[in-house]
Enzyme design. Sequence first.
Site, PDB file in Angstrom:
ATOM      1  CG  HIS A 145      25.069 -19.570 -28.848  1.00 54.73           C
ATOM      2  ND1 HIS A 145      23.665 -18.838 -29.105  1.00 54.73           N
ATOM      3  CD2 HIS A 145      25.638 -19.283 -27.728  1.00 54.73           C
ATOM      4  CE1 HIS A 145      23.408 -18.280 -27.538  1.00 54.73           C
ATOM      5  NE2 HIS A 145      24.900 -18.820 -26.998  1.00 54.73           N
ATOM      6  CG  ASN A 149      20.800 -16.351 -24.779  1.00 57.07           C
ATOM      7  OD1 ASN A 149      21.461 -15.718 -25.787  1.00 57.07           O
ATOM      8  ND2 ASN A 149      20.872 -15.404 -23.256  1.00 57.07           N
ATOM      9  CG  HIS A 194      34.539  -9.699 -26.498  1.00 57.79           C
ATOM     10  ND1 HIS A 194      34.737 -11.040 -24.747  1.00 57.79           N
ATOM     11  CD2 HIS A 194      35.615  -9.901 -25.546  1.00 57.79           C
ATOM     12  CE1 HIS A 194      35.174 -10.760 -23.871  1.00 57.79           C
ATOM     13  NE2 HIS A 194      36.276 -10.055 -24.453  1.00 57.79           N
TER      14      HIS A 194
END
Length: 766
Positions: free
Chosen positions: A141, A213, A405
């Site tokens: 990413h 995603n 996170h």
Amino acid sequence: MTEKNPAKAATDKIADAMHPAPAEGPEGGVPGKPAPASPRIAEPVEPVEPVEPVEPVEPLPPKADRSAPETVGPTGRPTGADRAETAQSGAHLTTAQGVRQRDTDHSLKAGPRGPVLLQDHHLREKLMHFDHERIPERVVHARGAAAHGVFRSYGTAQKITKAAFLAPDVETPVFVRFSTVLGSRGSADTVRDTRGFATKFYTEEGVYDLVGNNIPVFFIQDAVKFPDIIHAGKPHPDREIPQAQSAHDTFWDFVSLHTEATHHTLWNMSDRGIPRSYRMMEGFGVHTFRLVDAQGVSTLVKFHWKPRLGVHSLMWEEAQILAGTDPDFHRRDLYDAIESGAFPEWELGIQTFPDTEDQTFEGIDLLDPTKLVPEELAPVKTVGLLTLNANPSNFFAEVEQVAFHTGHLVPGIDATDDPLLAGRNFSYLDTQITRLGGPNFAQLPINRTHAPVDDMQRDGMHQTAVHSGTAPYKPNSLDGGCPFFAGTDAGAFIEVPVEVPAGPKVREAPASFSDHYSQARLFWLSMSPVEREHIIAAYTFELGKCHEQAVKERTLAVLAGIDSELCAQVAAGLGLPAPTTTEPLADVRPSPALSQIGRSWPVDGRVVGIVTDPDGDLAAVREARQAVLDAGMVPLIVAPAGGVLGADGDPLTVRRTFATARSVEFDALVFAGVPGAGADAHGARDAKAGTPAPAVGDPRVLALLTEAYRHGKALAGWGGAEALFEAAGADAGEPGVLVMDGPQGLPRLLELLGAHRVWDRFPAPA
């Protein structure tokens, strides 16, 4: 302060007098323009204007689309400062310590031609900082773009979660980052790849990160294999090529041997692997999570982001062209849309499932991240609206330093025993320590929570909080016992007390994880005929780039387990025999919700090219431009050369020329007559014009038209434009080719744009 170069200053003054700063045109600000006003030609060299009345020279204010992080301190307390006050300021150049500098063009030397002196502290400081400006890019990413926004809850999730930000009408600031997975920071936006869709909610109860995603399933079922899939997808280690691509041997070697990757790979080979825009991209939380209500009752959920503009993709040829002509296409599209006021929006939705002991639904294992639950079985219920309304003020400070996170949870949301999620919860912290230089990355402005912090953690690299007290430990009495534990009534985060199954320590997966083909077949059967053709073409292209015959043959065996026609068509493209499977194909029911085709969507922010020339009917062009603006879209005037058309009255600023325009940046094209050939329409100047002169128009306009027609774009024109259409092989009356009497017919074009492309132009093969 004396002028460093009097001769240059004199020249600048003359140039300034002859060419004053241009004013904004009638169309207002231009998305992508770097400043809110145009600068003067001459360099400003004094902090005050040397004219009467004397006025200080101030930096231009930030553009309206830009926003910095909220001004909270490193411990989460609001500072009350204006967001702009976090930037550097002052009328004079200084060192990092605030000492004013008279010169930054020359090192300190022993005479004009002498050696540079070691005592030059300004040189040392400037080069030291420059040498360390870059931090390690993300392993995955790395290529991304992000924006600020707000999430407004509908309150429809209140019955199943106590999360405060999901209560009725609560507005929560957010920062959202979109990204590709495989490429480096310098790779192209439009490569075939999975995209990240990560959202940081700055809730009153702390930071919540939904790290998802644009594909609802993953390549692997267990995080222990994450290094393997990434090593396989990254460039080959000997040559560091190919960059940002899966079309190579190591990727296909891994996914053909590791068949749990089959479902995700099929999504990647579909049109989902090349989105039209971040604004037109679905998002998924991938894993199953728990929502917990005030009584401690839990519900299993899967998160969805549904774009208001619908889910749309590029054609593969468009993606390839854009990688060369505009590798920043997706981030440019996002930032320009926000600046122009076409704020991207997504609804957050949830699929809900009973939290049963086996954690399955309709036979689908909810802990398997390679599986989805069709919306026909579990409808997506919307719980809030996300709107992105401000661009970053500093890309590095915000987009690069933001740290997500999966373990950043708030009361009311909890993790499940998904083995991939468990590994992500462990891994993300290690990543931030390496990238951001230490354990205090949460104190960077973009990562700061908007809730009070008292964690008793101290010191470490980049500690910016100045802590007080003498007892950073529990229990203590020297700080009066502070900080105290919170109970449920005070909003404490309490994990759901799920029964943990007893058993031996094993490195195994449950039997339900062994089904690698049924959902891949479900996805294939859910595609429309044209989408299936694109999947066939993608597999053929990707495998055609592989060198190893064994990899190709093994992948064909995998495809045979999905569908015999898919396997046969790819095999034919590779010139190989199609294998057959000995196992019966899965008996599954298609999910129409997985197809991108068949519905109509809003056209906000779509880009329409209006092609004309100085001799055209400019009144009609103005009318067309206004019609596009009124529809919430972006008109770009395309003409033989730059500048302004029709300087008298309402001038038209040319945004693209025949030399710079490519059809890939437009969603539709409008031809206001037949523009004549430009003066640079010859091969020595522009290779696109190197073909024999056409019977009508500029050869580059014909190329633009032919390309747009081939990619299924809507086309419209008047004033003889049908001659252009015919020369390009796009006959009037064909689907999406509109010949009009004038711009008043443009509403018909807008109807076509709602479907994204003219899909009737792509009939299914016999």
